[in-house]
Scaffold this motif. Sequence first.
Motif, PDB file in Angstrom:
ATOM      1  N   LEU A  36      13.938 -37.435   4.603  1.00  0.00           N
ATOM      2  CA  LEU A  36      13.560 -38.720   5.177  1.00  0.00           C
ATOM      3  C   LEU A  36      14.489 -38.992   6.338  1.00  0.00           C
ATOM      4  CD1 LEU A  36      13.512 -38.943   1.762  1.00  0.00           C
ATOM      5  CD2 LEU A  36      12.162 -40.950   2.416  1.00  0.00           C
ATOM      6  N   ARG A  37      14.092 -39.875   7.208  1.00  0.00           N
ATOM      7  CA  ARG A  37      14.928 -40.196   8.350  1.00  0.00           C
ATOM      8  C   ARG A  37      14.902 -41.673   8.631  1.00  0.00           C
ATOM      9  NH1 ARG A  37      11.384 -37.699  13.452  1.00  0.00           N
ATOM     10  NH2 ARG A  37       9.830 -39.376  13.542  1.00  0.00           N
ATOM     11  N   GLN A  38      15.949 -42.133   9.296  1.00  0.00           N
ATOM     12  CA  GLN A  38      16.029 -43.540   9.674  1.00  0.00           C
ATOM     13  C   GLN A  38      16.589 -43.655  11.073  1.00  0.00           C
ATOM     14  OE1 GLN A  38      18.111 -46.088   6.896  1.00  0.00           O
ATOM     15  NE2 GLN A  38      17.008 -47.879   7.657  1.00  0.00           N
ATOM     16  N   ALA A  39      15.760 -44.146  11.961  1.00  0.00           N
ATOM     17  CA  ALA A  39      16.174 -44.371  13.335  1.00  0.00           C
ATOM     18  C   ALA A  39      16.820 -45.744  13.444  1.00  0.00           C
ATOM     19  CB  ALA A  39      14.965 -44.278  14.257  1.00  0.00           C
ATOM     20  N   LYS A  42      15.103 -49.233  12.561  1.00  0.00           N
ATOM     21  CA  LYS A  42      13.806 -48.958  11.935  1.00  0.00           C
ATOM     22  C   LYS A  42      13.975 -48.684  10.449  1.00  0.00           C
ATOM     23  CE  LYS A  42      11.449 -47.170  16.034  1.00  0.00           C
ATOM     24  NZ  LYS A  42      10.594 -46.085  16.578  1.00  0.00           N
ATOM     25  N   GLU A  43      12.870 -48.759   9.752  1.00  0.00           N
ATOM     26  CA  GLU A  43      12.890 -48.469   8.326  1.00  0.00           C
ATOM     27  C   GLU A  43      12.973 -46.962   8.087  1.00  0.00           C
ATOM     28  OE1 GLU A  43      10.346 -52.320   6.666  1.00  0.00           O
ATOM     29  OE2 GLU A  43       9.595 -50.279   6.356  1.00  0.00           O
ATOM     30  N   ARG A  44      13.399 -46.633   6.887  1.00  0.00           N
ATOM     31  CA  ARG A  44      13.473 -45.229   6.512  1.00  0.00           C
ATOM     32  C   ARG A  44      12.068 -44.654   6.459  1.00  0.00           C
ATOM     33  NH1 ARG A  44      18.230 -43.793   2.439  1.00  0.00           N
ATOM     34  NH2 ARG A  44      19.216 -45.043   4.081  1.00  0.00           N
ATOM     35  N   GLU A  45      11.914 -43.444   7.006  1.00  0.00           N
ATOM     36  CA  GLU A  45      10.606 -42.814   7.188  1.00  0.00           C
ATOM     37  C   GLU A  45      10.579 -41.463   6.495  1.00  0.00           C
ATOM     38  OE1 GLU A  45       7.756 -41.851  11.040  1.00  0.00           O
ATOM     39  OE2 GLU A  45       9.923 -41.710  11.255  1.00  0.00           O
ATOM     40  N   PHE A  46       9.504 -41.217   5.776  1.00  0.00           N
ATOM     41  CA  PHE A  46       9.363 -39.941   5.074  1.00  0.00           C
ATOM     42  C   PHE A  46       8.988 -38.834   6.051  1.00  0.00           C
ATOM     43  CE2 PHE A  46       8.690 -37.351   1.419  1.00  0.00           C
ATOM     44  CZ  PHE A  46       7.610 -36.526   1.715  1.00  0.00           C
ATOM     45  N   VAL A  47       9.651 -37.679   5.897  1.00  0.00           N
ATOM     46  CA  VAL A  47       9.330 -36.515   6.725  1.00  0.00           C
ATOM     47  C   VAL A  47       8.473 -35.527   5.941  1.00  0.00           C
ATOM     48  CG1 VAL A  47      10.270 -34.538   7.986  1.00  0.00           C
ATOM     49  CG2 VAL A  47      11.432 -36.771   8.089  1.00  0.00           C
ATOM     50  N   GLY A  48       8.993 -35.077   4.817  1.00  0.00           N
ATOM     51  CA  GLY A  48       8.257 -34.123   4.001  1.00  0.00           C
ATOM     52  C   GLY A  48       9.011 -33.831   2.719  1.00  0.00           C
ATOM     53  N   ALA A  91      17.585 -39.818  14.798  1.00  0.00           N
ATOM     54  CA  ALA A  91      17.688 -40.573  13.549  1.00  0.00           C
ATOM     55  C   ALA A  91      18.776 -39.943  12.684  1.00  0.00           C
ATOM     56  CB  ALA A  91      16.360 -40.558  12.792  1.00  0.00           C
ATOM     57  N   VAL A  92      19.130 -40.657  11.654  1.00  0.00           N
ATOM     58  CA  VAL A  92      19.915 -40.068  10.574  1.00  0.00           C
ATOM     59  C   VAL A  92      18.919 -39.464   9.591  1.00  0.00           C
ATOM     60  CG1 VAL A  92      21.534 -40.472   8.699  1.00  0.00           C
ATOM     61  CG2 VAL A  92      21.799 -41.701  10.874  1.00  0.00           C
ATOM     62  N   TYR A  93      19.105 -38.201   9.290  1.00  0.00           N
ATOM     63  CA  TYR A  93      18.207 -37.495   8.384  1.00  0.00           C
ATOM     64  C   TYR A  93      18.877 -37.356   7.018  1.00  0.00           C
ATOM     65  CZ  TYR A  93      15.003 -36.369  12.150  1.00  0.00           C
ATOM     66  OH  TYR A  93      14.086 -36.464  13.181  1.00  0.00           O
ATOM     67  N   TYR A  94      18.121 -37.721   6.000  1.00  0.00           N
ATOM     68  CA  TYR A  94      18.615 -37.689   4.642  1.00  0.00           C
ATOM     69  C   TYR A  94      17.804 -36.697   3.807  1.00  0.00           C
ATOM     70  CZ  TYR A  94      20.694 -42.231   5.812  1.00  0.00           C
ATOM     71  OH  TYR A  94      21.404 -43.258   6.392  1.00  0.00           O
ATOM     72  N   CYS A  95      18.492 -36.042   2.895  1.00  0.00           N
ATOM     73  CA  CYS A  95      17.761 -35.340   1.850  1.00  0.00           C
ATOM     74  C   CYS A  95      17.875 -36.147   0.565  1.00  0.00           C
ATOM     75  CB  CYS A  95      18.256 -33.915   1.660  1.00  0.00           C
ATOM     76  SG  CYS A  95      19.976 -33.752   1.190  1.00  0.00           S
ATOM     77  N   ALA A  96      16.861 -36.042  -0.233  1.00  0.00           N
ATOM     78  CA  ALA A  96      16.798 -36.841  -1.446  1.00  0.00           C
ATOM     79  C   ALA A  96      16.025 -36.079  -2.522  1.00  0.00           C
ATOM     80  CB  ALA A  96      16.126 -38.182  -1.160  1.00  0.00           C
ATOM     81  N   ALA A  97      16.164 -36.509  -3.749  1.00  0.00           N
ATOM     82  CA  ALA A  97      15.517 -35.801  -4.855  1.00  0.00           C
ATOM     83  C   ALA A  97      14.889 -36.782  -5.835  1.00  0.00           C
ATOM     84  CB  ALA A  97      16.534 -34.918  -5.590  1.00  0.00           C
ATOM     85  N   GLN A  98      13.779 -36.357  -6.405  1.00  0.00           N
ATOM     86  CA  GLN A  98      13.150 -37.104  -7.491  1.00  0.00           C
ATOM     87  C   GLN A  98      12.312 -36.134  -8.310  1.00  0.00           C
ATOM     88  OE1 GLN A  98       9.639 -37.822  -7.655  1.00  0.00           O
ATOM     89  NE2 GLN A  98       8.957 -37.308  -5.606  1.00  0.00           N
ATOM     90  N   ALA A  99      11.970 -36.527  -9.506  1.00  0.00           N
ATOM     91  CA  ALA A  99      11.347 -35.576 -10.421  1.00  0.00           C
ATOM     92  C   ALA A  99       9.995 -36.027 -10.936  1.00  0.00           C
ATOM     93  CB  ALA A  99      12.282 -35.321 -11.607  1.00  0.00           C
ATOM     94  N   ASP A 100       9.459 -37.101 -10.413  1.00  0.00           N
ATOM     95  CA  ASP A 100       8.292 -37.688 -11.064  1.00  0.00           C
ATOM     96  C   ASP A 100       7.012 -37.734 -10.242  1.00  0.00           C
ATOM     97  OD1 ASP A 100      10.655 -40.013 -12.311  1.00  0.00           O
ATOM     98  OD2 ASP A 100       9.772 -38.333 -13.393  1.00  0.00           O
ATOM     99  N   ARG A 101       7.116 -37.862  -8.954  1.00  0.00           N
ATOM    100  CA  ARG A 101       5.925 -38.197  -8.162  1.00  0.00           C
ATOM    101  C   ARG A 101       5.681 -37.214  -7.045  1.00  0.00           C
ATOM    102  NH1 ARG A 101       5.572 -44.803  -8.025  1.00  0.00           N
ATOM    103  NH2 ARG A 101       6.062 -45.093 -10.214  1.00  0.00           N
ATOM    104  N   TRP A 102       4.975 -36.161  -7.351  1.00  0.00           N
ATOM    105  CA  TRP A 102       4.607 -35.207  -6.322  1.00  0.00           C
ATOM    106  C   TRP A 102       3.666 -35.885  -5.324  1.00  0.00           C
ATOM    107  CZ3 TRP A 102       5.931 -31.059  -3.946  1.00  0.00           C
ATOM    108  CH2 TRP A 102       4.996 -30.372  -3.145  1.00  0.00           C
TER     109      TRP A 102
END
Length: 123
Positions: A36-39, A42-48, A91-102
């Motif tokens: 995800l990224r945040q410019a 601006k709000e945080r935006e999903f990349v992929g 933007a600032v690019y973040y990596c993140a993790a979750q296990a429930d919602r493909w």
Amino acid sequence: VQLQASGGGLVQAGGSLRLSCAASGRTSNRYIMGWLRQAPGKEREFVGGIHWSTGSTYYADSMKGRFTISRDYAKNTVYLQMNSLKPEDTAVYYCAAQADRWGTQNASDFGSWGQGTLVTVSS
């Protein structure tokens, strides 16, 4: 799980950059890793996102074609390859993790976050 993003920097428009996200600690084959990224302003935006176990990927429509996510299972690392960069990709690019919602693109669905890495694209 602990996430450490790296690889950001200054790049000229049209250039490429590859970001890395190293995962450590309690990882799981169920994890979906997201970028995800945040410019500024601006709000945080999903990349992929990518499924840690299968390697399947999905992207926000606006990110398709220039951004590619991959993972190195042996290195516990996820990558974001960014090509044909534009100033609006800054933007600032973040990596993140979750296990429930493909397939989710909601930042709030990601429970574990890295610290972010800044990408600046000059015109």
